[in-house]
Each structure stands twice: as C-alpha cells, then as structure tokens.
Design an enzyme around this catalytic site. Structure first.
Site, PDB file in Angstrom:
ATOM      1  N   SER A 115      -9.081   0.522  -3.096  1.00 61.95           N
ATOM      2  CA  SER A 115      -7.821  -0.203  -3.348  1.00 61.95           C
ATOM      3  C   SER A 115      -7.604  -1.120  -4.460  1.00 61.95           C
ATOM      4  O   SER A 115      -9.355  -1.915  -4.059  1.00 61.95           O
ATOM      5  CB  SER A 115      -6.819  -0.058  -2.517  1.00 61.95           C
ATOM      6  OG  SER A 115      -5.741  -0.390  -2.992  1.00 61.95           O
TER       7      SER A 115
ATOM      8  N   TYR B 222      -3.777  -4.461   5.625  1.00 63.53           N
ATOM      9  CA  TYR B 222      -4.180  -3.179   4.722  1.00 63.53           C
ATOM     10  C   TYR B 222      -4.908  -4.450   3.446  1.00 63.53           C
ATOM     11  O   TYR B 222      -6.200  -3.669   3.419  1.00 63.53           O
ATOM     12  CB  TYR B 222      -2.879  -2.899   4.258  1.00 63.53           C
ATOM     13  CG  TYR B 222      -3.504  -2.179   2.911  1.00 63.53           C
ATOM     14  CD1 TYR B 222      -3.507  -0.567   2.523  1.00 63.53           C
ATOM     15  CD2 TYR B 222      -3.873  -2.092   1.333  1.00 63.53           C
ATOM     16  CE1 TYR B 222      -3.376   0.384   1.973  1.00 63.53           C
ATOM     17  CE2 TYR B 222      -3.784  -1.498   0.765  1.00 63.53           C
ATOM     18  CZ  TYR B 222      -3.822  -0.267   0.779  1.00 63.53           C
ATOM     19  OH  TYR B 222      -4.246   0.883   0.175  1.00 63.53           O
TER      20      TYR B 222
ATOM     21  N   LYS C  81      -8.644  -3.503   3.092  1.00 59.04           N
ATOM     22  CA  LYS C  81      -9.943  -3.017   1.752  1.00 59.04           C
ATOM     23  C   LYS C  81     -10.695  -4.179   1.625  1.00 59.04           C
ATOM     24  O   LYS C  81     -11.862  -3.260   0.428  1.00 59.04           O
ATOM     25  CB  LYS C  81      -8.478  -2.296   0.833  1.00 59.04           C
ATOM     26  CG  LYS C  81      -7.222  -2.177   1.453  1.00 59.04           C
ATOM     27  CD  LYS C  81      -7.846   0.026   1.317  1.00 59.04           C
ATOM     28  CE  LYS C  81      -7.360   1.260   1.817  1.00 59.04           C
ATOM     29  NZ  LYS C  81      -7.860   2.763   1.734  1.00 59.04           N
TER      30      LYS C  81
HETATM   31  N1  LIG Z   1      -0.610   5.215  -3.535  1.00 56.53           N
HETATM   32  C1  LIG Z   1      -1.241   4.141  -3.607  1.00 56.53           C
HETATM   33  O1  LIG Z   1      -0.176   3.157  -4.202  1.00 56.53           O
HETATM   34  C2  LIG Z   1      -2.821   3.863  -2.885  1.00 56.53           C
HETATM   35  C3  LIG Z   1      -2.930   2.661  -3.736  1.00 56.53           C
HETATM   36  C4  LIG Z   1      -4.328   2.253  -3.610  1.00 56.53           C
HETATM   37  C5  LIG Z   1      -4.947   2.659  -2.976  1.00 56.53           C
HETATM   38  N2  LIG Z   1      -4.904   3.810  -1.721  1.00 56.53           N
HETATM   39  C6  LIG Z   1      -5.618   4.660  -1.452  1.00 56.53           C
HETATM   40  O2  LIG Z   1      -5.208   6.087  -1.237  1.00 56.53           O
HETATM   41  C7  LIG Z   1      -5.816   6.346   0.113  1.00 56.53           C
HETATM   42  C8  LIG Z   1      -5.278   7.291   0.290  1.00 56.53           C
HETATM   43  O3  LIG Z   1      -3.964   7.365   0.210  1.00 56.53           O
HETATM   44  P1  LIG Z   1      -2.379   7.903  -0.622  1.00 56.53           P
HETATM   45  O4  LIG Z   1      -2.005   7.473  -1.759  1.00 56.53           O
HETATM   46  O5  LIG Z   1      -2.617   9.154  -0.587  1.00 56.53           O
HETATM   47  O6  LIG Z   1      -1.404   8.182   1.087  1.00 56.53           O
HETATM   48  P2  LIG Z   1      -0.492   9.788   1.160  1.00 56.53           P
HETATM   49  O7  LIG Z   1       0.505   8.511   2.540  1.00 56.53           O
HETATM   50  O8  LIG Z   1      -0.013  10.104   0.399  1.00 56.53           O
HETATM   51  O9  LIG Z   1      -1.874  10.149   1.832  1.00 56.53           O
HETATM   52  C9  LIG Z   1      -2.613   9.385   2.935  1.00 56.53           C
HETATM   53  C10 LIG Z   1      -3.501  10.444   4.129  1.00 56.53           C
HETATM   54  O10 LIG Z   1      -4.330  10.195   5.285  1.00 56.53           O
HETATM   55  C11 LIG Z   1      -3.401  11.065   6.046  1.00 56.53           C
HETATM   56  N3  LIG Z   1      -4.188   9.939   7.164  1.00 56.53           N
HETATM   57  C12 LIG Z   1      -3.426   8.566   7.992  1.00 56.53           C
HETATM   58  N4  LIG Z   1      -4.244   8.726   8.688  1.00 56.53           N
HETATM   59  C13 LIG Z   1      -5.095   9.304   8.980  1.00 56.53           C
HETATM   60  C14 LIG Z   1      -5.973   9.419  10.194  1.00 56.53           C
HETATM   61  N5  LIG Z   1      -6.097   8.395  11.355  1.00 56.53           N
HETATM   62  N6  LIG Z   1      -6.761  10.610   9.932  1.00 56.53           N
HETATM   63  C15 LIG Z   1      -7.039  11.370   9.524  1.00 56.53           C
HETATM   64  N7  LIG Z   1      -5.844  11.610   8.191  1.00 56.53           N
HETATM   65  C16 LIG Z   1      -5.140  10.527   8.496  1.00 56.53           C
HETATM   66  C17 LIG Z   1      -2.068  11.133   5.884  1.00 56.53           C
HETATM   67  O11 LIG Z   1      -1.824  12.387   6.735  1.00 56.53           O
HETATM   68  C18 LIG Z   1      -1.964  11.666   4.749  1.00 56.53           C
HETATM   69  O12 LIG Z   1      -2.237  13.198   4.607  1.00 56.53           O
HETATM   70  C19 LIG Z   1      -5.135   5.953   1.517  1.00 56.53           C
HETATM   71  O13 LIG Z   1      -6.987   5.372   1.742  1.00 56.53           O
HETATM   72  C20 LIG Z   1      -5.112   4.262   0.622  1.00 56.53           C
HETATM   73  O14 LIG Z   1      -4.926   3.857   1.271  1.00 56.53           O
HETATM   74  C21 LIG Z   1      -3.775   4.385  -2.231  1.00 56.53           C
END
Ligand SMILES: NC(=O)c1ccc[n+]([C@@H]2O[C@H](COP(=O)([O-])OP(=O)(O)OC[C@H]3O[C@@H](n4cnc5c(N)ncnc54)[C@H](O)[C@@H]3O)[C@@H](O)[C@H]2O)c1
Length: 237
Positions: free
Chosen positions: A133, A146, A150
């Site tokens: 992130s 978080y 990260k």
């Molecule tokens: N959305 C944002 O703004 C953002 C920004 C930067 C980084 N990220 C990162 O992107 C990645 C994906 O996040 P997203 O935004 O798609 O969120 P999201 O919540 O839409 O998707 C995350 C998925 O991970 C799954 N998950 C959670 N815990 C789990 C576990 N223990 N084992 C297996 N699966 C698990 C959830 O069920 C979900 O389907 C994450 O690592 C998040 O930190 C997100």
C-alpha cells in the site's frame, strides 16, 4: 527482461476488490486461475478456474494452496485487512495488532514460504506480485497496525527481490493509494490498478506507486536522512 505471459496465476483475496480485478484481467488474458480467499462464496464467475478457501494467515493452508497450483507462474499475494482501529499505535488493541500482522504480513510470508521453493524448482520464469500500500511507503498519523504491517510487507518484498535477483523469479510490489473496494468507498477503479500492476509484473518492474506520490516518498527519505521530524504526507499537485 522479456515481456512475460502468465499461464497459471494464483490470486489471494480474489473474492473482492483488487484481487477480483486481478483475476478478471488475468482471466480475460487467457491465464488459468487458482483463486484463494477466506470468503469462498465470492470466488465465482471465472469459468474453469480453481477456487480454494484459504486463510492466508494459516501457513498450512498456504502450503495446500501451493500444492493445488503446481504450474503457477504468477503468484499474487494480495489478501489484506485494515483492522478495527486506525488510531495511534497505543490506541490499537493487542488482538488487532496480532490479526492485522497475521493476515497482511503473515499472508505474504506464508505465501513466499509455500511458493518460492516450488517456483525455483521448476527452473522456469515466474513472478510474484505483492500488494502492499502507499501506507507502506508514507506514514500517516491514523495508520493503526495497518501502516506498520504494510511497511513490513514492503521490506519483505524488497528482501525477496534482492534474494531472487539472479533467478528466473521476479517480484513486483503494488503500493496503491485509495482504491474502490470493500475496504474503501472511494478511490481508483480496481480494474485500472490491476492493469497497471500486471503491466509492471509483465515488464519485470518492482514498485508500482501512484505518480503523484513519488515526490513525497523522496521527501520522506530526505527527512529521515536529515533528522527532521516527520511531516504529514502530501501528494504532488
Ligand atoms: N482499497 C484500498 O484503498 C487499498 C489501498 C492500498 C492497498 N490495498 C491493499 O489491497 C489488498 C486488497 O484489498 P482490497 O482493497 O481489494 O480490499 P477488499 O476488502 O475488497 O478485498 C480483500 C479480500 O481479502 C480477503 N481476505 C481478508 N482476510 C483474508 C484472509 N485471512 N485470508 C484470505 N483472504 C482474506 C477478503 O475476504 C476480501 O475478499 C489488501 O492487501 C489491501 O491492504 C487496498
């Protein structure tokens, strides 16, 4: 490095958001999918792909996932959670620190432990795409566990890239700012993030950082090197 076409991809956190977008784009490109999520019901709609209910914080479950994907040449270690509290470090409950680190850092380490020896054993080119992130490269006051998790993911991805530098296995580190998903109601379209991440992985590039945040990462490095106090991160205009 030659442009890589991926034949079989593993994506963790594929039931939603960025993981689902990665799976969508890879499916469109003809890549066979092995999709993993703790939410097994969300792993549908990708034709003949394999769905494996997996908690990435469970090392044995990640071993089983790797065993189910012996032909993988792309491994997307993407699953992550925000945690319950995005406050100051002392405001976050101990259970929240543990769970956020178990999923965000543990999920990546378990994935590397399960997949890297298998990828190396094939002798073929392969790639690992790790979702960290922007919060792993710039520190905001309300980052909770978080932000620290990260930052740790960034360090582990760099360790992996350095260690695998003379092998056919490449590493790409995805560091998005806000992305529209179950995690955030606002931000970029996850499909655009998936396109950028996969283009970087195919081209063998390492960090994928939003352009407007590159200057802040340099300014942070200068502040750290000079002894200046931390400052609120800000994008370039
Ligand atoms: N959305 C944002 O703004 C953002 C920004 C930067 C980084 N990220 C990162 O992107 C990645 C994906 O996040 P997203 O935004 O798609 O969120 P999201 O919540 O839409 O998707 C995350 C998925 O991970 C799954 N998950 C959670 N815990 C789990 C576990 N223990 N084992 C297996 N699966 C698990 C959830 O069920 C979900 O389907 C994450 O690592 C998040 O930190 C997100």
């Amino acid at each position: 490095m030659a442009f890589m076409h991926f034949t079989t991809a593993v994506v963790t956190g594929a039931a939603s958001g960025i993981g689902k977008a990665l799976a969508t784009r890879l499916h469109e490109a003809g890549t066979r999918l092995v999709l993993a999520d703790i939410d097994a019901d969300g792993l549908t709609g990708f034709g003949a792909g394999t769905a494996v209910r997996t908690d990435v914080s469970d090392a044995a479950a990640m071993e089983a996932l790797a065993a189910a994907a012996p032909d993988a040449d792309l491994v997307c270690l993407n699953a992550g959670i925000v945690g319950k509290d995005l406050g100051a470090p002392w405001e976050v409950a101990p259970e929240d620190w543990d769970r956020v680190f178990a999923v965000n850092l543990g999920g990546v380490v378990n994935g590397l432990r399960a997949f890297v020896p298998r990828l190396l054993a094939t002798g073929r080119p392969g790639h690992i795409l790790i979702t960290a992130s922007l919060a792993g490269l710039a520190t905001f006051p309300a980052g909770g566990a978080y932000a620290a998790s990260k930052h740790a993911v960034v360090a582990v991805a760099e360790q992996a890239a350095l260690t695998l530098a003379d092998t056919p296995i490449g590493v790409t580190l995805l560091c998005p700012a806000l992305v529209r998903s179950a995690m955030s109601p606002e931000g970029e379209d996850p499909l655009d993030i998936a396109d950028t991440a996969l283009a970087a992985a195919r081209a063998g590039e390492f960090a994928v950082v939003p352009k407007e945040w590159g200057g802040e990462i340099v300014r942070r490095g200068r502040r750290l090197a000079s002894g200046a106090q931390p400052a609120m991160p800000a994008p370039d205009m």
